[in-house]
Design a protein around this motif. Sequence first.
Motif, PDB file in Angstrom:
ATOM      1  N   UNK A  62     -51.855  68.541  73.857  1.00  0.00           N
ATOM      2  CA  UNK A  62     -51.226  68.365  72.545  1.00  0.00           C
ATOM      3  C   UNK A  62     -50.766  66.919  72.355  1.00  0.00           C
ATOM      4  N   UNK A  63     -50.246  66.325  73.411  1.00  0.00           N
ATOM      5  CA  UNK A  63     -49.615  65.003  73.295  1.00  0.00           C
ATOM      6  C   UNK A  63     -50.609  63.877  73.093  1.00  0.00           C
ATOM      7  N   UNK A  64     -51.741  63.919  73.774  1.00  0.00           N
ATOM      8  CA  UNK A  64     -52.686  62.794  73.747  1.00  0.00           C
ATOM      9  C   UNK A  64     -54.086  63.205  73.286  1.00  0.00           C
ATOM     10  N   UNK A  65     -54.657  64.217  73.914  1.00  0.00           N
ATOM     11  CA  UNK A  65     -56.082  64.496  73.684  1.00  0.00           C
ATOM     12  C   UNK A  65     -56.377  64.882  72.233  1.00  0.00           C
ATOM     13  N   UNK A  66     -55.459  65.625  71.596  1.00  0.00           N
ATOM     14  CA  UNK A  66     -55.692  65.995  70.189  1.00  0.00           C
ATOM     15  C   UNK A  66     -55.605  64.782  69.268  1.00  0.00           C
ATOM     16  N   UNK A  67     -54.873  63.762  69.692  1.00  0.00           N
ATOM     17  CA  UNK A  67     -54.582  62.645  68.783  1.00  0.00           C
ATOM     18  C   UNK A  67     -55.453  61.423  68.991  1.00  0.00           C
ATOM     19  N   UNK A  68     -55.912  61.210  70.204  1.00  0.00           N
ATOM     20  CA  UNK A  68     -56.620  59.970  70.510  1.00  0.00           C
ATOM     21  C   UNK A  68     -58.021  59.973  69.900  1.00  0.00           C
ATOM     22  N   UNK A  69     -58.485  58.797  69.468  1.00  0.00           N
ATOM     23  CA  UNK A  69     -59.873  58.703  68.997  1.00  0.00           C
ATOM     24  C   UNK A  69     -60.757  58.051  70.060  1.00  0.00           C
TER      25      UNK A  69
END
Length: 337
Positions: free
Chosen positions: A235-242
Motif C-alpha cells: 500500500x505504501x510504495x508499490x501502489x503509488x510508484x511509477x
Amino acid sequence: GIKSIILAGGSGTRLWPLSREMYPKQFLKFGETSLFQETVLRCFEVSDISEIFVVTNEAQKFFVIGQIKEIGYSIPPENVLIEPEGKNTLPAIFFGMKEIEKKFGNSIVGIFSSDHVLDRAAMVTISSAEKLASDYLVTFGVVPTSPHTGYGYIKASESCEPGYRVSEFREKPSFETAQKYIEEGCLWNSGMFLFETRLFFEEVKKHAPSVFACFEKGGSINEIYACVDKVSIDYGIMEKSDRVAVVKLEQKWSDLGNFEAIYDELEKDSVGNVIHECDPMLLNSDGNLVYSKCGKIVSLIDVKDMVIVDTSDALLICPKSSSQRVKEIVSDLKGRN
Ligand code: GDD
Ligand code: MG
C-alpha cells in the motif's frame, strides 16, 4: 552479490490455533524443515550468511537464531534486526535496507517473506532481475489461479527484459475487482521484491514521506518505531510508484496462507487425508486435514473435507473451504482479551 532481507515478523493468524503470536507459521515444521529454514536455504543461492538480514521481534529472535543453527550456520548478531513492535512491512524493509547500506553501501537487495513454499530454482529468476533493480522496484509475478482477495495484483505493460514495466499495482482488491484483473491477465504479487537501496530510499521519500522522515530523524530504533505509521510496502510504495517492474516467476509458488493451501501442499493418504503428528481413527472419512497431538485418540466417522486441528488449549473444526475465515476467530479472540 545480492543481499537478502528475510521478513519474519508476522503472526499468520489464518493458521490459528497452530500458529500463535509466539510461534507463527514460518517456524512450524512441515516435514524436516520449517518455511523459515527453507527461506534461508533459498537465500544462500544468492547471498552468503553475512549478507542475509532477518527482521523480526524479541519473541521470535530465538527461533530465528536457533533454526539457522539447526541447518548448520551461524548468523552474525548484527544481522538479526529486532523491531520493538510490528509496524508492517514498509518500516521492516526500511530498517533492513538501512542496516545493509550501513554495512555494504549501496546494494541490490532481495526481500523475502519467510512463509512461502517456493522451489530453490526460483532464485535464478531473482538473480536475473538484478540488471533491472537500479532503475525499477522489481516485483515477481505469479499466474493467478483464483480471484483471491488476499494478494496484490500486477498489470504488466511494455517489455523491459527480463520483465515488464508495471502500469498498475493493486493490493488486496475486492472479489469483483480481482475477477476483472484476472480477466485482464494480471499477475499475483508473490511478495518478493528486488530493490536497490538508493532507489528504494528515493521512492519512500516520495511516496511515504512520513516514514522516511522518522528514519531520517534518527535516534534509537524504539524512537524511530514510535514515530512510524503501520503500513505495508504494497500500500505504501508499490501502489503509488511509477517505477515498478515485474518479472514472471515460472516456478511453483504458494503462500501457505490458510489450512486449505497447506492441505493442497502436503502429502495425502490413499483417501486424501492429510494427517499430522498422530494417526486418528478414521471410518469412511476422506479429504480431511487432521492435526492432533499424541496422547489423545481422535476419531472421525463419515467426515469429509474438514479441517480439524486439536492442540492442548484450542480446537478448530471447519470445512476446508472456510479456512480463510479463521482470522475472524482470531480477531474476536483478541477482542475478548
Ligand atoms: N519483521 C516484520 N515486521 N515482518 C512482517 C511484519 C512486521 O511488522 N508484518 C508482516 N511481516 C512479514 C510476514 O511474516 C510475511 O513473511 C511477510 O512479511 C508478508 O506479510 P503478510 O502479512 O503475510 O502479507 P500478506 O500475505 O497479507 O500480503 C503480501 O504477500 C502476498 C503474497 O503472499 C503482499 O505483498 C501481497 O501483495 C502479496 O500478494
Ligand atoms: Mg502472507
